[in-house]
Write a protein that holds these residues in place. Structure first.
Motif, PDB file in Angstrom:
ATOM      1  N   LEU A  35      53.354  27.801  22.491  1.00 32.99           N
ATOM      2  CA  LEU A  35      54.673  27.281  22.855  1.00 32.99           C
ATOM      3  C   LEU A  35      54.655  25.814  22.441  1.00 32.99           C
ATOM      4  O   LEU A  35      54.087  24.974  23.123  1.00 32.99           O
ATOM      5  N   LEU A 214      63.896  25.837  25.332  1.00 28.89           N
ATOM      6  CA  LEU A 214      63.139  26.538  26.378  1.00 28.89           C
ATOM      7  C   LEU A 214      64.071  27.347  27.271  1.00 28.89           C
ATOM      8  O   LEU A 214      63.755  28.473  27.659  1.00 28.89           O
ATOM      9  N   PHE A 218      63.580  31.407  27.626  1.00 31.16           N
ATOM     10  CA  PHE A 218      63.290  32.106  28.870  1.00 31.16           C
ATOM     11  C   PHE A 218      64.471  32.940  29.348  1.00 31.16           C
ATOM     12  O   PHE A 218      64.287  33.961  29.997  1.00 31.16           O
ATOM     13  N   PHE A 256      68.096  23.073  32.339  1.00 26.40           N
ATOM     14  CA  PHE A 256      66.830  23.260  33.033  1.00 26.40           C
ATOM     15  C   PHE A 256      66.985  24.079  34.314  1.00 26.40           C
ATOM     16  O   PHE A 256      66.069  24.827  34.689  1.00 26.40           O
ATOM     17  N   SER A 257      68.136  23.930  34.969  1.00 23.88           N
ATOM     18  CA  SER A 257      68.357  24.752  36.170  1.00 23.88           C
ATOM     19  C   SER A 257      68.373  26.232  35.789  1.00 23.88           C
ATOM     20  O   SER A 257      67.844  27.072  36.527  1.00 23.88           O
ATOM     21  N   VAL A 259      66.715  27.534  33.359  1.00 30.24           N
ATOM     22  CA  VAL A 259      65.309  27.904  33.140  1.00 30.24           C
ATOM     23  C   VAL A 259      64.630  28.217  34.474  1.00 30.24           C
ATOM     24  O   VAL A 259      63.979  29.257  34.634  1.00 30.24           O
ATOM     25  N   VAL A 260      64.807  27.316  35.448  1.00 29.43           N
ATOM     26  CA  VAL A 260      64.124  27.477  36.737  1.00 29.43           C
ATOM     27  C   VAL A 260      64.596  28.758  37.430  1.00 29.43           C
ATOM     28  O   VAL A 260      63.770  29.564  37.893  1.00 29.43           O
ATOM     29  N   LEU A 263      63.233  31.795  35.623  1.00 33.86           N
ATOM     30  CA  LEU A 263      61.786  31.964  35.805  1.00 33.86           C
ATOM     31  C   LEU A 263      61.434  32.402  37.219  1.00 33.86           C
ATOM     32  O   LEU A 263      60.510  33.183  37.429  1.00 33.86           O
ATOM     33  N   LEU A 264      62.175  31.871  38.192  1.00 33.54           N
ATOM     34  CA  LEU A 264      61.841  32.196  39.574  1.00 33.54           C
ATOM     35  C   LEU A 264      62.320  33.595  39.973  1.00 33.54           C
ATOM     36  O   LEU A 264      61.644  34.294  40.711  1.00 33.54           O
ATOM     37  N   PRO A 267      61.690  36.588  35.825  1.00 36.57           N
ATOM     38  CA  PRO A 267      60.774  35.986  34.843  1.00 36.57           C
ATOM     39  C   PRO A 267      60.694  36.732  33.514  1.00 36.57           C
ATOM     40  O   PRO A 267      60.262  36.159  32.520  1.00 36.57           O
TER      41      PRO A 267
END
Lengths: 275, 290
Positions: A35, A214, A218, A256-257, A259-260, A263-264, A267
């Protein structure tokens, strides 16, 4: 309503550029397992190379564009050996840290050695329409290459199973270097498209680009090319609308939120695994 | 004491704490960047509560640690089973969300930062900081040499075997993340008190680079290398000629790459610490024997 439509068109334009960046990330992840967090900064370095040559040659477009593309390939190929020992050992974390360091170094080089650290502006003669069409052509050319050529099949074989590819006589090292060079070429092309589309660049553009790449990776699930294309377009539109309607620079935080949250809570991404 | 000496001692200690916070999860192959956002949150929490609500130092410290542990709780539960890329990217993403929020929220000073914490006398601040270095260092040492430390070693070498042997990897990962966040918050509060405030630019990619360089340069698998790496790396950039100071980030980045390529275990690795402790024991025996 007019503002909304304008932001929508601008979002599609932006999303098509993200799509190419995401394809490069997927290529590197699938073939080398890395990555590459610094890839976006290296792409912006190609924009700076193009700007430098444009300035030095009195805005000679052919030389400027060539400089952007060639520098992309050179940067991709020259940095590849730094990753090879880690690709062989499958030391993903170390490779990731190296890529992060490369990105930060290139960002710092841009902020100290070019234009006194100020953002750069490309000549108006370089700013053209049609970047969306060009991005689509690049994406389809890449997919054609991947699916219809021998070299593309080698890349896919290594991506699917490195050990079996090695048994079949494929040099995994050479393929990894080739994938870096190819990602560099695509990065150089994208750099020129960004220059044509936005007309400016700054040393922190890479940070923001990597965040969005990213987010898309994701969101779509790593390695899913089609999902990546769709999510890149969605992100471009959402970001453009956020820029139009939200105060401050919250767009990175939104990306980014996403992404989070993904992922949480999911995933495996929205589109699941599909190489 | 000159200002340079004060800053040298203070920042060395703060970065030792930060690097230990990163070291703990990395020791179990968990690339957790929580200490970076905890440091940012802790610094902002301490500054805001001190300026706006008039909280004393110790209350801001306890509040910041509790706040950061609570903030890290939900991600910790969700990230523990994932590990790897998802953990790294999610925690890095949280770091940038926190930074963007700090930059854009006027209540936190926005782009100008937030300043005005009542300054502590330098010697008291240094005493508190080094007191925490000793306490945290002792705890990390005890943890390294306990059954938990051995469990972490097992996870590092083969997590499947570790799980077969009955080690609850997810639970251990949650604990490590929370401890790591608490130490990060502590570093943040001390950082804010050193500057009597905080500004968003202190928390960006360079902080990640600096933290990672200390960890990798010092040695990823022992706690001792960090104690040498933090002051050396901070000090080197301060004594550089003025013309070269601007390139400190490039120097850190290059150092990081070179270390990973030629000595991935850092300047102090496990073999070295074992040899040193063996040598120290032999010396002690000889002294006691004579």
């Amino acid at each position: 309503m007019e503002v909304f439509i304008a932001q929508l068109i601008s979002g599609i334009k932006l999303g098509s550029l993200y799509a190419v960046v995401v394809i490069c990330y997927n290529l590197l992840i699938l073939v080398t397992g890395i990555l590459h967090l610094g890839y976006a900064s290296l792409l912006v370095l190609s924009m700076y190379a193009a700007w430098f040559v444009l300035n030095a040659t009195n805005n000679n477009l052919i030389l400027g564009i060539s400089a952007g593309i060639v520098s992309g390939i050179v940067i991709g190929t020259v940095t590849a050996p730094l990753f090879l020992p880690f690709i062989k050992r499958r030391a993903i974390l170390e490779a990731l840290v190296i890529s992060l360091a490369l990105g930060i170094i290139s960002g710092d080089v841009m902020s100290h050695w070019f234009n006194l650290g100020l953002p750069i502006a490309f000549p108006s003669s370089l700013q053209m329409e049609g970047t969306t069409v060009a991005s689509i052509i690049i994406v389809f050319a890449f997919l054609y290459f991947l699916n219809r050529t021998k070299r593309g099949r080698i890349l896919r074989a290594v991506a699917q199973d490195t050990e079996v590819a090695r048994i079949l006589g494929i040099s995994v090292t050479k393929t990894a270097i080739f994938s870096f060079a190819l990602a560099g070429l695509l990065g150089g092309l994208t750099a020129i498209l960004f220059a044509m589309s936005t007309g400016t660049a700054s040393s922190i553009l890479g940070d923001s680009l990597v965040i969005k790449a990213l987010a898309v990776l994701f969101l779509a699930s790593i390695g899913n090319l089609r999902g990546g294309l769709i999510c890149a377009l969605i992100l471009g539109v959402v970001e453009s609308l956020a820029m139009g309607y939200l105060p401050g620079d919250w767009t990175n935080a939104i990306a980014f939120s996403v992404v989070v949250v993904i992922l949480l809570f999911k995933p495996e991404g929205l589109f699941g695994e599909q190489h | 004491m000159t200002q340079f000496q004060f800053f040298f001692l203070e920042f060395s200690a703060i970065y030792i704490l930060l690097a230990w916070a990163i070291y703990l999860p990395f020791r179990a192959n968990q690339p957790y960047f929580g200490p970076f956002y905890s440091m940012c949150l802790g610094a902002y929490f301490a500054t805001y509560t001190s300026i706006s609500w008039g909280w004393p130092f110790w209350l801001t410290l306890i509040g910041a640690v509790v706040f950061c542990v609570l903030f890290s709780l939900i991600p910790a539960f969700k990230l523990a089973p994932l590990g790897g890329f998802p953990m790294l990217i999610a925690t890095m993403a949280l770091f940038f969300i926190v930074q963007t929020a700090a930059r854009n929220m006027q209540v936190l000073g926005g782009r100008h930062g937030l300043f005005g914490i009542p300054p502590l006398p330098p010697f008291i601040l240094l005493g508190i900081t080094y007191g925490f270095v000793l306490i945290v260092g002792f705890c990390v040492y005890r943890l390294d040499n306990s059954h938990i430390g051995r469990a972490l070693d097992a996870i590092l070498f083969d997590k499947h075997v570790a799980a077969t042997l009955g080690i609850d990897i997810a639970r251990l990962s949650i604990q490590l993340q929370l401890i790591s966040s608490a130490i990060g918050a502590l570093a943040g509060v001390l950082y804010a008190n050193t500057f009597c405030g905080v500004f968003h630019e202190a928390f960006g990619f360079p902080l990640i680079l600096y933290g990672m360089t200390i960890l990798i340069f010092g040695g990823m698998y022992t706690m001792w290398g960090i104690i040498i790496a933090a002051p050396v790396l901070w000090g080197v950039t301060q004594v550089l000629p003025e013309a070269l100071k601007a390139f400190s980030i490039i120097i850190y980045g290059a150092l990081l790459i070179v270390m990973l390529l030629i000595r991935p275990n850092g300047i102090i690795d496990r073999k070295m610490t074992k040899a040193m402790s063996g040598g120290a024991r032999a010396l002690l025996k000889r002294v006691v024997g004579s």
